[in-house]
Design an enzyme around this catalytic site. Structure first.
Site, PDB file in Angstrom:
ATOM      1  CG  HIS A 180      -1.815   1.183   1.232  1.00  0.00           C
ATOM      2  ND1 HIS A 180      -2.977   1.287   0.719  1.00  0.00           N
ATOM      3  CD2 HIS A 180      -1.701   2.470   2.028  1.00  0.00           C
ATOM      4  CE1 HIS A 180      -3.484   2.391   0.751  1.00  0.00           C
ATOM      5  NE2 HIS A 180      -2.729   3.272   1.591  1.00  0.00           N
ATOM      6  CG  ASP A 202     -11.679   3.423   6.371  1.00  0.00           C
ATOM      7  OD1 ASP A 202     -11.362   4.299   6.969  1.00  0.00           O
ATOM      8  OD2 ASP A 202     -11.541   3.114   5.231  1.00  0.00           O
ATOM      9  NE  ARG A 259     -10.124  10.746   8.856  1.00  0.00           N
ATOM     10  CZ  ARG A 259      -9.266   9.813   8.404  1.00  0.00           C
ATOM     11  NH1 ARG A 259      -9.711   8.475   8.102  1.00  0.00           N
ATOM     12  NH2 ARG A 259      -7.798  10.102   8.250  1.00  0.00           N
ATOM     13  CB  SER A 293      -8.170   4.757   7.729  1.00  0.00           C
ATOM     14  OG  SER A 293      -8.605   5.024   6.551  1.00  0.00           O
ATOM     15  CE  LYS A 326      -8.643   1.820   3.685  1.00  0.00           C
ATOM     16  NZ  LYS A 326      -9.136   3.292   3.419  1.00  0.00           N
TER      17      LYS A 326
HETATM   18  N1  URA Z   1      -5.949   6.664   2.935  1.00  0.00           N
HETATM   19  C1  URA Z   1      -6.930   6.099   3.524  1.00  0.00           C
HETATM   20  O1  URA Z   1      -7.109   4.798   3.068  1.00  0.00           O
HETATM   21  N2  URA Z   1      -7.402   6.548   4.773  1.00  0.00           N
HETATM   22  C2  URA Z   1      -7.003   7.659   5.053  1.00  0.00           C
HETATM   23  O2  URA Z   1      -7.361   7.898   6.250  1.00  0.00           O
HETATM   24  C3  URA Z   1      -5.993   8.448   4.596  1.00  0.00           C
HETATM   25  C4  URA Z   1      -5.459   7.844   3.299  1.00  0.00           C
END
Ligand code: URA
Length: 443
Positions: free
Chosen positions: A82, A161, A168, A183, A187
């Site tokens: 990621h 999320d 957010r 967050s 995932k």
């Molecule tokens: N990417 C994400 O998946 N979550 C965040 O809070 C910020 C960037």
């Protein structure tokens, strides 16, 4: 649990105990805590932060708000990567098939571009027909057949999320390090992985420009992963200039394909190799770095990685002819070269300005519901440190119309700084730190 008390406690700098925070988050998901109450809470978190215990509650509650994939039937390691996002970051499109060619399953769920950074899903959709909206069942099938699959976060994965992130996004509460970490990791933990490599971008083109905060984010994410039994490694990589030369969705996809052909920019090839080595060593911890690199090189040189990309594109409904004929990717009608009148050294190529430039040309989104034009962007011809002479091209602007081309040209002129002949640019090291469960190593 009384929502206003929870908000008050955080507002005044206290820690919210685990059960209360869990109840507050659950009540938000089922609708009895309202968006305005969660927004107030998030703003309080923005100012007061979260401690490790609270962060863990966020991870746990977000992760278990949806499906946690069980991919243990797959006969091999399952490793993903990621990136926190940058300008010109097309690494995943080359890395995923490369790692799959090393007999590692890569179940990748990625995001779309937001603000000045582009997302892998948009880049993949520049391939005509490519579907990123596979159901979880289709995702499992492609993964089993090809060894890798690349889709967006489905509605079943971490829905808490998804709801929190949407809030957010519109309440100026995205930049909260423990929440970003929770967050991302909730995932990734839902993907049923056996290992994870994180690319934490640092520099002006990143969401987190400062090195100390980027290290902090990397450590928090690694701790979350390792604490839950997921071997996790983070690399801090330079985002004080764009990665590679292509900026803009389709242009970046074309550059990632070049990388699998052994061509393309050296910085992109280096990052792809390094991350592949990290993923391979997570899969086979006893493997020495040199041996891992040689396996990665041979998957590239033999064409195995490129062949895996062809299979991935076909399996997800895309036109695999783009791999030999990149002109089949979506293309912009206007192309204008921007040339320099100076002689000297390129000192700066400002990544954020060019990332925002792609949005100005229509190629990005400022809200998640916008649909970008995937064809527009900048094909840069210089990187910091290059010597230029009058008449040399700095970039080619790809635009929808002549007005876009003019806007693009002005942006390139502002983004590229040419200094004196022989002057050296101040650049971050391409990969500056490595973080794993044992700590931070400066490279
Ligand atoms: N990417 C994400 O998946 N979550 C965040 O809070 C910020 C960037």
């Amino acid at each position: 649990m009384i929502p206003s008390r929870v908000i008050e406690r955080k507002r005044d700098g206290g820690a919210v105990d685990g059960r209360t925070l869990e109840a507050f988050l659950a009540a938000f998901l089922e609708g009895s805590v309202q968006d305005y109450q969660m927004s107030a809470f998030l703003m309080a978190v923005f100012h007061q932060g979260l401690d490790a215990g609270e962060t863990e509650v966020f991870v746990r509650t977000m992760l278990h708000s949806g499906t946690v994939l069980d991919l243990s039937h797959l006969a091999g390691p399952r490793i993903d990567k990621h990136s926190t996002g940058g300008v010109g970051d097309k690494v995943s499109i080359a890395l995923v098939p490369l790692v799959a060619a090393l007999d590692i399953f890569v179940p990748m769920m990625s995001g779309r571009g937001l603000g000045h950074t582009a997302g892998t899903l948009d880049k993949l959709e520049a391939i005509p027909g490519f579907r990123t909206d596979l159901s979880l069942d289709e995702f499992r099938c492609v993964l089993q057949e090809v060894g890798c699959a690349m889709i967006g976060q489905t509605a079943e994965i971490a829905p808490l999320d998804r709801r929190l992130y949407a809030l957010r996004d519109v309440t100026a509460t995205v930049p909260i390090l423990p929440l970003i970490a929770a967050s991302i990791m909730s995932k990734k933990l839902a993907e049923g992985l056996t290992g994870l490599v994180l690319d934490v971008k640092v520099g002006a083109g990143s969401f987190i420009p400062e090195e100390d905060r980027a290290i902090d984010l990397a450590q928090t994410m690694v701790e979350i992963g390792v604490g839950r039994g997921l071997p996790t490694v983070a690399l801090l990589t330079a985002m004080d200039r764009p990665l590679g030369y292509a900026i803009g969705n389709a242009l970046e996809t074309a550059e990632a394909i070049l990388c699998l052909k052994g061509e393309g920019p050296a910085d992109l090839r280096a990052i792809v190799r390094l991350q592949a080595v990290e993923m391979l060593r997570l899969a086979e911890p006893a493997l020495a770095e040199r041996a891992a690199l040689s396996r990665v090189e041979s998957a590239l040189d033999s064409g195995a990685a490129l062949e895996r990309l062809v299979r991935l594109v076909e399996a997800q409904g895309g036109d695999a002819r783009v791999i030999d004929s990149p002109q089949r990717l979506v293309t912009a009608p206007e192309r204008v070269d921007v040339v320099t009148a100076s002689r000297g050294t390129v000192l700066e190529v400002a990544p954020k300005m060019l990332g925002e430039g792609v949005v100005a040309l229509g190629g990005g989104r400022m809200r998640m519901d916008q649909k970008p034009d995937l064809s527009v962007g900048f094909q840069m011809h210089v990187q910091p440190g290059d010597e230029v002479r009058p008449g040399d091209r700095l970039a080619t602007v790809h635009a929808r119309d002549p007005e876009g081309a003019r806007t693009g040209e002005q942006l390139v002129r502002r983004a590229v700084t040419v200094g004196e002949v022989g002057q050296a640019p101040e650049l971050r090291q391409l990969v500056s730190h490595r973080v794993d469960g044992d700590g931070v190593v400066s490279l």
